[in-house]
Write an enzyme that holds these catalytic residues in place. Structure first.
Site, short mmCIF file in Angstrom:
data_model
loop_
_atom_site.label_atom_id
_atom_site.label_comp_id
_atom_site.label_asym_id
_atom_site.label_seq_id
_atom_site.Cartn_x
_atom_site.Cartn_y
_atom_site.Cartn_z
N GLY A 84 -52.85 -51.97 46.43
CA GLY A 84 -51.44 -51.77 46.73
C GLY A 84 -51.29 -51.05 48.05
CD GLN A 136 -50.09 -46.13 50.94
OE1 GLN A 136 -49.66 -47.05 50.27
NE2 GLN A 136 -51.29 -45.60 50.77
CB CYS A 179 -53.87 -42.81 47.54
SG CYS A 179 -52.47 -43.03 48.65
CG LEU A 180 -55.40 -48.13 50.60
CD1 LEU A 180 -54.72 -49.40 51.10
CD2 LEU A 180 -56.91 -48.27 50.61
CG HIS A 232 -50.05 -45.19 43.85
ND1 HIS A 232 -50.97 -44.19 43.67
CD2 HIS A 232 -50.03 -45.43 45.19
CE1 HIS A 232 -51.47 -43.84 44.84
NE2 HIS A 232 -50.92 -44.58 45.79
CD GLU A 233 -48.91 -48.71 46.71
OE1 GLU A 233 -48.41 -48.17 47.73
OE2 GLU A 233 -50.12 -48.60 46.43
CG HIS A 244 -47.08 -44.14 48.73
ND1 HIS A 244 -47.50 -43.05 49.47
CD2 HIS A 244 -48.19 -44.62 48.11
CE1 HIS A 244 -48.79 -42.88 49.30
NE2 HIS A 244 -49.24 -43.82 48.48
#
Length: 176
Positions: free
Chosen positions: A46, A51, A93-94, A135-136, A139
């Site tokens: 994701g 991000q 997480c990226l 999660h996304e 963000h």
């Protein structure tokens, strides 16, 4: 298509609430393609627009990691309409490369948003898909997974991210 630069923890753009997208344009569609390419390149499941430094309510998800492109999800202006159950599991997480912690998330979520054809859609996710959607969307609301973990895990991850940042700065100075 292009690989976009990932924004790392410490960048204030990650903690801002994202702005709604007024219209699904060709530019938005191109940006979403770049987001997918970036997500696959970094081995994520994701990715949200903040991000990659864009303060707009856009996310992409593919829980197959690219092995089944039919699982690709792109949502514009998504919101969680319901969340039930509970799951605990390791989450990364990226924006926190290589770091993982146990996070509690809903086991099922319903999300409403707009697809790339500018049509309103509703997606129901369970398990990993529920985790990724939640999660996304966090963000997009300026919420980092740090805020959902135990204090000891949070302190460890913040310490590691500070060390990684110092290493990047040192590396950049060597390259100059």
């Amino acid at each position: 298509m292009a690989i976009l630069d990932i924004v790392y923890y410490g960048d204030p753009r990650l903690e801002k609430v994202s702005e709604p997208v007024a219209e699904v344009t060709q530019e938005i569609r191109r940006f979403v393609r770049d987001m997918f390419e970036t997500m696959y390149f970094t081995s994520g499941v994701g990715l949200s627009a903040p991000q990659v430094g864009v303060n707009e309510r856009i996310l992409v998800i593919d829980c197959s990691g690219g092995s089944d492109r039919d699982q690709k999800i792109a949502l514009i202006n998504p919101v969680v309409t319901s969340a039930t159950g509970e799951q605990k599991g390791q989450e990364g997480c990226l924006s926190f490369p290589g770091l993982f912690a146990e996070i509690v998330r809903p086991n099922m979520v319903k999300v409403k948003g707009t697809n790339l054809d500018a049509k309103e859609v509703e997606i129901e996710g369970e398990g990993l898909l529920a985790r990724a959607l939640h999660h996304e969307i966090d963000h997009l609301d300026g919420v980092l997974f740090l805020q959902r973990m135990k204090k000891a895990d949070r302190e460890m991850i913040v310490k590691k991210m500070k060390k990684m940042k110092l290493e990047r700065i040192a590396k950049d100075k060597v390259l100059v």
